[in-house]
Design a protein around this motif. Structure first.
Motif, PDB file in Angstrom:
ATOM      1  N   ALA A  46       0.902  -1.175  -0.096  1.00  0.00           N
ATOM      2  CA  ALA A  46      -0.101   0.111   0.085  1.00  0.00           C
ATOM      3  C   ALA A  46       1.182   1.352  -0.034  1.00  0.00           C
ATOM      4  O   ALA A  46       1.961   1.233   0.555  1.00  0.00           O
ATOM      5  CB  ALA A  46      -0.984   0.031   1.325  1.00  0.00           C
ATOM      6  N   GLN A 187      -9.595  -2.039  14.311  1.00  0.00           N
ATOM      7  CA  GLN A 187      -9.349  -0.901  13.375  1.00  0.00           C
ATOM      8  C   GLN A 187      -9.284   0.357  13.945  1.00  0.00           C
ATOM      9  O   GLN A 187      -9.160   1.396  13.148  1.00  0.00           O
ATOM     10  CB  GLN A 187     -10.674  -1.243  12.639  1.00  0.00           C
ATOM     11  CG  GLN A 187     -11.027  -2.398  12.074  1.00  0.00           C
ATOM     12  CD  GLN A 187     -12.239  -2.536  11.138  1.00  0.00           C
ATOM     13  OE1 GLN A 187     -13.105  -1.574  11.455  1.00  0.00           O
ATOM     14  NE2 GLN A 187     -12.336  -3.113  10.040  1.00  0.00           N
ATOM     15  N   MET A 392      -7.878   1.535  10.176  1.00  0.00           N
ATOM     16  CA  MET A 392      -8.898   1.235   9.267  1.00  0.00           C
ATOM     17  C   MET A 392      -8.102   0.419   8.022  1.00  0.00           C
ATOM     18  O   MET A 392      -8.600  -0.358   7.256  1.00  0.00           O
ATOM     19  CB  MET A 392      -9.833   2.377   8.854  1.00  0.00           C
ATOM     20  CG  MET A 392     -10.763   2.817   9.937  1.00  0.00           C
ATOM     21  SD  MET A 392     -11.892   1.349  10.447  1.00  0.00           S
ATOM     22  CE  MET A 392     -13.090   1.446   8.982  1.00  0.00           C
ATOM     23  N   THR A 393      -6.937   1.172   7.639  1.00  0.00           N
ATOM     24  CA  THR A 393      -6.207   0.816   6.504  1.00  0.00           C
ATOM     25  C   THR A 393      -4.943   0.612   6.865  1.00  0.00           C
ATOM     26  O   THR A 393      -4.093   1.012   7.837  1.00  0.00           O
ATOM     27  CB  THR A 393      -6.219   1.844   5.488  1.00  0.00           C
ATOM     28  OG1 THR A 393      -5.890   3.075   5.967  1.00  0.00           O
ATOM     29  CG2 THR A 393      -7.785   2.031   5.063  1.00  0.00           C
ATOM     30  N   GLU A 394      -4.071  -0.145   6.011  1.00  0.00           N
ATOM     31  CA  GLU A 394      -2.504  -0.326   6.029  1.00  0.00           C
ATOM     32  C   GLU A 394      -1.979   0.959   6.243  1.00  0.00           C
ATOM     33  O   GLU A 394      -0.765   1.498   6.864  1.00  0.00           O
ATOM     34  CB  GLU A 394      -2.003  -1.436   5.073  1.00  0.00           C
ATOM     35  CG  GLU A 394      -0.784  -1.445   5.398  1.00  0.00           C
ATOM     36  CD  GLU A 394       0.059  -2.709   3.929  1.00  0.00           C
ATOM     37  OE1 GLU A 394       1.286  -2.540   4.089  1.00  0.00           O
ATOM     38  OE2 GLU A 394      -0.874  -3.303   3.534  1.00  0.00           O
ATOM     39  N   THR A 395      -2.335   1.889   5.235  1.00  0.00           N
ATOM     40  CA  THR A 395      -1.719   3.299   4.874  1.00  0.00           C
ATOM     41  C   THR A 395      -1.651   4.060   6.270  1.00  0.00           C
ATOM     42  O   THR A 395      -0.811   4.516   6.908  1.00  0.00           O
ATOM     43  CB  THR A 395      -2.296   3.838   3.892  1.00  0.00           C
ATOM     44  OG1 THR A 395      -2.163   2.990   2.617  1.00  0.00           O
ATOM     45  CG2 THR A 395      -1.712   5.132   3.905  1.00  0.00           C
ATOM     46  N   GLU A 396      -3.101   4.022   6.808  1.00  0.00           N
ATOM     47  CA  GLU A 396      -3.075   4.923   7.978  1.00  0.00           C
ATOM     48  C   GLU A 396      -2.221   4.458   9.252  1.00  0.00           C
ATOM     49  O   GLU A 396      -1.791   5.083   9.974  1.00  0.00           O
ATOM     50  CB  GLU A 396      -4.653   4.884   8.458  1.00  0.00           C
ATOM     51  CG  GLU A 396      -4.841   5.722   9.724  1.00  0.00           C
ATOM     52  CD  GLU A 396      -6.454   5.592  10.151  1.00  0.00           C
ATOM     53  OE1 GLU A 396      -6.634   6.550  11.254  1.00  0.00           O
ATOM     54  OE2 GLU A 396      -7.119   4.808   9.611  1.00  0.00           O
TER      55      GLU A 396
END
Length: 532
Positions: A46, A187, A392-396
């Motif tokens: 990502a 998350q 919530m996401t790998e980027t965050e």
């Protein structure tokens, strides 16, 4: 034949300065609470979104090879600062770029026909740097209760996280190791765990040694034997066992590491003794056998030092049969599960061992081994903290992890050398005291001015914003070092980069009547594009 580019004098300095200015712009735009982020492409991963200076610098390469030489010299500033303290990388880049820009301007506007005295300029930088560091240390104040939380919260812009991490750092100490890991189970938010004592990978030799329903073996107030010997039977420990029985000591912990093992008959004997002891029908010696194949000799020596034991090393020709109770260590409590064991309350004097490991770590160049040395030092001195990050996401998640790592490093640095005014104010005030004629004036003003620029030019830096002296000091030292290297450079040499599409087209594409590499349908083979 490899083609090279060679530039000299003002022509070389102009290209190098352009590269410095580009990296300064890219990294500098992230400085301060209103700094922006960079989004970075990563193959098969990502995208990485971050405002961490060293991470951005590490991914930055310029197309022009001479400009890239200037940029990569500044990148080294960030890398060195990161290796030393783990924070302040953006500030070090901003200072270095401002200093190089000022010095190159002075060199190029020197009196016509005279050769600029570069070495005097280098000496002036060194003298000014030493004076600034002296004043920084004089203005430093120790961290008071509650200030550690402010330092972390300012870096993270999150008061809740600041409190959690501050409590962890206070528990493990400035030498403790804090690991920031992914938490895939949630998350959002962070969770923390603090382990005081020595934690290593290993397990019991047999599940029959467990003392509770959680499949743990918990032993208290026990002698500890540390070795890398294969133990075939209790006969090799006869001298030790006889002495323990004579003194009424009926418990022993054996930690066997590396390729060493316990024989199957011995494990059965140990398990039977434990079972009988639980039923009260035997007073046989109880042995907690821990196998730790992941531990090399140096790590076993760490365990021995922590417990105040002699490490009985078969590689050094030491024999188990020659050692008795006086060679054993001591642990107040040992907890072993299926994956790891934790020793607390060792009575060893570990300071000497920590000093040796610290010296080795400073000499170590490999980042992976350096990180391992940090863990070893932490397990000897204080403890280990684990921070698990969910998002919530790998980027965050990656973004938050980098922010937390910077905040942790800043807090630990503050405990080491104290704190000064943050937001570039400490360097700004010293710059004003030294005056505009000082060679470092513009460089010292640069972090404060960049923070203001990123905030739109009207940003009030509050008095409770604090920076660690160690971070500010190392940022300045490394910036002056890189700038000094560049200003003493007269010639730039690099290999010319070739575009892979150009090479392919020369081989596979026929020339048409217009003498280019397009066919009659004007098919573009991708000339000028780069590929991986």
């Amino acid at each position: 034949m490899i083609k090279k580019i060679i530039l000299n004098g003002e022509e070389a300095r102009k290209k190098l300065l352009t590269g410095v200015q580009k990296i300064g712009k890219i990294v500098g735009d992230t400085l301060g609470p209103n700094g922006r982020n960079a989004i970075i492409y990563r193959k098969y991963k990502a995208p990485l979104v971050t405002n961490d200076g060293v991470t951005i610098a590490r991914y930055t390469y310029l197309d022009d090879v001479i400009e890239d030489l200037g940029a990569q010299t500044i990148v080294e500033t960030a890398l060195q600062t990161n290796n030393q303290v783990g924070d302040g990388t953006t500030g070090s880049v901003v200072i270095a770029c401002a200093l190089v820009e000022k010095c190159f301007k002075d060199l190029n506007t020197s009196i016509l026909g005279s050769k600029p005295n570069v070495m005097k300029m280098y000496k002036d930088i060194t003298e000014a740097k030493n004076e600034v560091i002296k004043r920084l240390k004089e203005s430093a104040k120790p961290v008071k209760k509650g200030e550690l939380e402010k330092i972390i919260a300012t870096s993270l812009e999150n008061l809740e996280y600041g409190k959690i991490i501050a409590e962890m750092i206070e528990a493990v100490g400035k030498d403790g190791y804090i690991s920031v890991e992914d938490n895939w189970a949630t998350q959002s938010g962070i969770s923390s765990e603090t382990i005081l004592g020595m934690k290593k990978y290993g397990t019991y030799a047999t599940p029959y040694l467990c003392t509770n329903a959680r499949r743990e073996a918990i032993w208290e107030n026990s002698p500890v034997l540390v070795t890398n010997h294969n133990i075939e039977s209790s006969q090799v420990l006869k001298k030790l066992i006889d002495e323990m029985r004579a003194k009424g000591k009926m418990k022993l912990v054996i930690i066997s590491g590396g390729e060493a093992s316990f024989s199957k008959p011995l494990i059965e004997t140990i398990a039977n003794a434990m079972t009988q002891a639980r039923t009260g029908i035997s007073d046989a010696l109880q042995i907690l056998a821990i196998k730790a194949p992941a531990l090399i000799s140096e790590e076993l020596q760490d365990v021995a030092v922590y417990c105040d034991a002699i490490f009985i090393d078969r590689n050094a020709g030491m024999e188990l049969k020659d050692y008795a109770l006086e060679s054993m260590g001591y642990a107040k409590k040992i907890v072993v599960n299926e994956d790891e064991f934790i020793i607390t309350g060792g009575r060893g004097n570990v300071q000497g061992r920590i000093e040796i490991l610290t010296e080795q770590m400073e000499l170590e160049k490999d980042a992976m081994f350096k990180e391992k040395m940090k863990r070893r030092i932490a397990s000897l001195s204080s403890g280990i903290g684990l921070i698990r990050v969910g998002a919530m996401t790998e980027t965050e998640r990656g973004y938050i992890k980098l922010k937390i790592e910077d905040a942790v490093n800043a807090a630990k640095a503050a405990l080491e050398e104290g704190i000064v005014k943050g937001g570039g104010l400490a360097l700004k005030e010293i710059a004003e005291e030294l005056g505009k004629d000082n060679i470092l004036y513009k460089a010292l003003m640069a972090p404060y001015e960049k923070i203001q620029e990123n905030a739109g030019g009207n940003f009030e830096i509050k008095k409770d914003i604090l920076d660690p002296v160690k971070v500010t000091r190392l940022a300045l030292e490394n910036a002056c070092s890189s700038a000094g290297i560049l200003i003493t450079t007269e010639t730039a040499i690099s290999e010319r980069r070739q575009n892979l599409w150009d090479l392919l087209e020369a081989k596979i594409a026929p020339l048409d009547k217009n003498n280019d590499f397009r066919d009659d349908e004007n098919q573009d083979l991708g000339r000028g594009r780069s590929i991986e």
